[in-house]
Design a protein around this motif. Sequence first.
Motif, PDB file in Angstrom:
ATOM      1  N   GLY A 116      -2.821   4.043   0.995  1.00  0.00           N
ATOM      2  CA  GLY A 116      -4.536   3.635   1.079  1.00  0.00           C
ATOM      3  C   GLY A 116      -5.355   4.898   0.704  1.00  0.00           C
ATOM      4  O   GLY A 116      -6.564   5.038   0.729  1.00  0.00           O
ATOM      5  N   SER A 139       0.870  -1.204   0.164  1.00  0.00           N
ATOM      6  CA  SER A 139       0.027  -0.284   0.137  1.00  0.00           C
ATOM      7  C   SER A 139       0.966   1.305   0.026  1.00  0.00           C
ATOM      8  O   SER A 139       1.024   2.050   1.036  1.00  0.00           O
ATOM      9  CB  SER A 139      -1.064   0.039   1.282  1.00  0.00           C
ATOM     10  OG  SER A 139      -0.244   0.118   2.407  1.00  0.00           O
ATOM     11  N   VAL A 140       1.611   1.439  -1.114  1.00  0.00           N
ATOM     12  CA  VAL A 140       2.632   2.552  -1.355  1.00  0.00           C
ATOM     13  C   VAL A 140       1.912   3.895  -0.854  1.00  0.00           C
ATOM     14  O   VAL A 140       2.679   4.803  -0.211  1.00  0.00           O
ATOM     15  CB  VAL A 140       3.116   2.600  -2.575  1.00  0.00           C
ATOM     16  CG1 VAL A 140       4.019   3.834  -2.876  1.00  0.00           C
ATOM     17  CG2 VAL A 140       4.112   1.155  -3.009  1.00  0.00           C
ATOM     18  N   CYS A 141       0.874   4.003  -1.254  1.00  0.00           N
ATOM     19  CA  CYS A 141       0.219   5.570  -0.934  1.00  0.00           C
ATOM     20  C   CYS A 141      -0.327   5.610   0.097  1.00  0.00           C
ATOM     21  O   CYS A 141      -1.123   6.784   0.538  1.00  0.00           O
ATOM     22  CB  CYS A 141      -0.676   5.875  -2.161  1.00  0.00           C
ATOM     23  SG  CYS A 141      -2.319   5.007  -2.451  1.00  0.00           S
ATOM     24  N   LEU A 200      -9.350  -2.560  -5.681  1.00  0.00           N
ATOM     25  CA  LEU A 200      -8.306  -2.076  -4.758  1.00  0.00           C
ATOM     26  C   LEU A 200      -8.734  -2.386  -3.420  1.00  0.00           C
ATOM     27  O   LEU A 200      -9.770  -2.002  -2.964  1.00  0.00           O
ATOM     28  CB  LEU A 200      -8.357  -0.355  -4.881  1.00  0.00           C
ATOM     29  CG  LEU A 200      -7.462   0.070  -6.531  1.00  0.00           C
ATOM     30  CD1 LEU A 200      -7.731   1.773  -6.356  1.00  0.00           C
ATOM     31  CD2 LEU A 200      -6.278  -0.402  -6.816  1.00  0.00           C
ATOM     32  N   CYS A 242      -7.719  -1.092  -0.689  1.00  0.00           N
ATOM     33  CA  CYS A 242      -7.686   0.096   0.198  1.00  0.00           C
ATOM     34  C   CYS A 242      -9.168   0.983   0.025  1.00  0.00           C
ATOM     35  O   CYS A 242      -9.441   1.610   0.715  1.00  0.00           O
ATOM     36  CB  CYS A 242      -6.540   1.091  -0.026  1.00  0.00           C
ATOM     37  SG  CYS A 242      -6.585   1.889  -1.437  1.00  0.00           S
ATOM     38  N   GLY A 264      -5.660   5.285  -2.644  1.00  0.00           N
ATOM     39  CA  GLY A 264      -6.273   4.888  -4.093  1.00  0.00           C
ATOM     40  C   GLY A 264      -5.455   5.376  -5.274  1.00  0.00           C
ATOM     41  O   GLY A 264      -6.007   5.748  -6.111  1.00  0.00           O
ATOM     42  N   ARG A 265      -4.397   5.764  -4.998  1.00  0.00           N
ATOM     43  CA  ARG A 265      -3.485   6.420  -6.072  1.00  0.00           C
ATOM     44  C   ARG A 265      -2.360   5.470  -6.733  1.00  0.00           C
ATOM     45  O   ARG A 265      -2.353   5.653  -7.887  1.00  0.00           O
ATOM     46  CB  ARG A 265      -2.855   7.604  -5.660  1.00  0.00           C
ATOM     47  CG  ARG A 265      -3.802   9.002  -5.311  1.00  0.00           C
ATOM     48  CD  ARG A 265      -3.013  10.233  -5.017  1.00  0.00           C
ATOM     49  NE  ARG A 265      -2.315   9.898  -3.704  1.00  0.00           N
ATOM     50  CZ  ARG A 265      -1.112  10.377  -3.418  1.00  0.00           C
ATOM     51  NH1 ARG A 265      -0.379  10.851  -4.305  1.00  0.00           N
ATOM     52  NH2 ARG A 265      -0.735  10.136  -2.286  1.00  0.00           N
ATOM     53  N   CYS A 266      -2.172   4.625  -6.011  1.00  0.00           N
ATOM     54  CA  CYS A 266      -0.681   3.863  -6.176  1.00  0.00           C
ATOM     55  C   CYS A 266      -0.988   2.457  -6.888  1.00  0.00           C
ATOM     56  O   CYS A 266      -0.218   1.926  -7.802  1.00  0.00           O
ATOM     57  CB  CYS A 266       0.326   3.596  -5.193  1.00  0.00           C
ATOM     58  SG  CYS A 266      -0.557   2.511  -3.936  1.00  0.00           S
ATOM     59  N   THR A 267      -2.381   1.899  -6.544  1.00  0.00           N
ATOM     60  CA  THR A 267      -2.894   0.841  -6.885  1.00  0.00           C
ATOM     61  C   THR A 267      -2.143  -0.552  -6.630  1.00  0.00           C
ATOM     62  O   THR A 267      -2.085  -1.637  -7.265  1.00  0.00           O
ATOM     63  CB  THR A 267      -3.081   0.665  -8.765  1.00  0.00           C
ATOM     64  OG1 THR A 267      -1.668   0.714  -9.303  1.00  0.00           O
ATOM     65  CG2 THR A 267      -3.758   1.717  -9.289  1.00  0.00           C
ATOM     66  N   THR A 268      -1.024  -0.246  -5.699  1.00  0.00           N
ATOM     67  CA  THR A 268      -0.303  -1.357  -5.419  1.00  0.00           C
ATOM     68  C   THR A 268      -1.068  -2.513  -4.505  1.00  0.00           C
ATOM     69  O   THR A 268      -0.832  -3.723  -4.368  1.00  0.00           O
ATOM     70  CB  THR A 268       0.794  -0.991  -4.588  1.00  0.00           C
ATOM     71  OG1 THR A 268       0.648  -0.329  -3.188  1.00  0.00           O
ATOM     72  CG2 THR A 268       2.156  -0.391  -5.296  1.00  0.00           C
ATOM     73  N   CYS A 269      -2.134  -1.947  -3.815  1.00  0.00           N
ATOM     74  CA  CYS A 269      -2.946  -2.823  -3.124  1.00  0.00           C
ATOM     75  C   CYS A 269      -3.953  -3.570  -3.745  1.00  0.00           C
ATOM     76  O   CYS A 269      -4.666  -4.421  -3.349  1.00  0.00           O
ATOM     77  CB  CYS A 269      -3.731  -2.018  -2.031  1.00  0.00           C
ATOM     78  SG  CYS A 269      -5.005  -1.001  -3.027  1.00  0.00           S
TER      79      CYS A 269
END
Length: 550
Positions: free
Chosen positions: A282, A278-280, A322, A324, A284-289
């Motif tokens: 949570g 969860s790079v950002c 996502l 998050c 909703g910007r990075c999409t890693t989650c």
Amino acid sequence: MYVRWLRLSTGLILATYIILHLLNLALGLLSIGAMEGFRKAVTEIWYHPVGGILLYFSFLTHFLLALWSLYRRSNLRLKAWEAMQLTLGLLILPLAASHIIGIRLRAELFHVEVTYPQVVAKYWLEPWLGWKQVILVLVIWLHMTIGLHYWLRLKAWYPKALPVLYLAAALLPVLALLGLARTGLTIAPELASPEWVARLFAPYMPQQEAVLKPIEHWSLAVMAGMLLATLAAREIRRAVRNRYGSFRMSLESGRRVIAPVGLTMLEAIRAAGIPHASVCGGSGRCTTCRVRVNAGLDALPLPNDTERRALSRIEAPRNVRLACQTRPRRDLAVMPLLPPSASAQVARRLGAVQGHEQTVTVMFLDLRGSTALGERMLPYDAVFVLNRFFAEMSAALKETNGHYAQFNGDGLMALYGLERGVEAGCRDALAGAAAMFRRLAALNESLEAEMGQALQMGIGIHTGEAIVGTMGPPDAPTLTAVGDTVNVAARLESETKTFGCRIVVSETTAAGSGYDFARFPRHTAELRGRTEPLPVFAVDDADALTMQPA
Ligand code: HEM
Ligand code: FES
């Protein structure tokens, strides 16, 4: 979406204010005159009706959003940096209240212009006020730099700008505090004279204090009340939610998480102590989650605006969500698509959601005689040598924009051109091969000196369509490629033995690079499983690959 935008824009207005303010303090290192001159110029902005309203609005909105963020979070298991940002953010206004009211409100209500010598003299006469101000500067600065870092971290240019930004972020508060200290030391001798002090504070009338002090106390009480009310509202919401039951989420790893309805998937996973990307943080910007929903998709609420936008940016299929942003109401089964350590860069790569076809350049590297290496050396030494070898090769990959895709004990597979296009991919791969041989030569020098050993390797490079995507075991998936192009590159690597050279480059890669390959011997390789022979170039002098376009 709206909330995030508002938080960021008010944060940026406050950041502008704070940066100018700290620069102003830093000018104290030059002279009080310079400090006052700059203050008057900056006053033009913030005492202008538009600037003033923007500033008040930003302070108030940003503070209310901090409370909102506290209320919205279903649990307070935050990452260390999120917790720090929230706590520091909540400390700013209480710490700054007396400063803001004593200066700005005094100016607004009584038309008194407060100067730096007055403020600094006050800190010198009442040191605890001075120390509070030092703490305030550090709190605001840390809060702001964390905020800016986690916002900008997702931008592609950010890693390059980082050294300069770090330097600026470290220097500005230090210079500001030094400026403050120097101003204090300059006026300190005057403070011994009661007449001088009386003259300095002449514009401060007792009736002003009589109005300002109660306002300060009330504002602190109101802020504390708002904080307590927010915490109470969270508890009430939680109690109400608990009555609505819980959902059960099965993860691909076999773990199962039970959480009250209302939590996002990410909050539920974190509450269970399971690491999840969860790079950002949570937002909703990075999409890693991102997760793939394997069961229970139809019972999930539809994506909100933030999620819809982020998912369409990565061209995610319908069953990818996502973690998050999604708040499940029913039981479901999901598979995290990126490893917990995933970075924003990985998330940006296309294909990190599902496989897709792409023209890529594939490189296979094989270490010669690694079995013999194991026989000739103690196991400990062999592992040490191999680790040094792979460290060098991955450094070469990094410096030539290569993506490490697979490791198989005595070799590796790398992909080029994932983001930069076919031509750049071909050129980068050739530069990568040259860099690898250069690094190998340097490594061999020290290995020969230390243990009388030298390593040899061969490289095969081919360009073509492949299926690129995240694959592998659920707890360690990597972005890699499969398909005929990959098999051909692997075979070309073993052809280096047939042609007695170090690197075999397919004609497709050579043509794709736009370089002139006429100087290298051209062969046709008969590859197992292929009816057509493949034209290739046999390269022995790796450095010759770092050439100019034809
Ligand atoms: C005075 C100077 C301030 C500056 C320069 C500043 C700057 C910033 C920035 C740039 C962000 C990141 C925005 C984003 O990622 O969307 C941020 C977030 C935040 N700020 Fe501030 N801020 C200031 C004051 C405050 C105050 C007074 C509070 C609260 C009382 C506060 C609470 C927060 C919180 C809670 C967040 C992040 C919330 C979250 O991630 O959910 N800030 N700030
Ligand atoms: S954590 Fe960044 S999008 Fe979900």
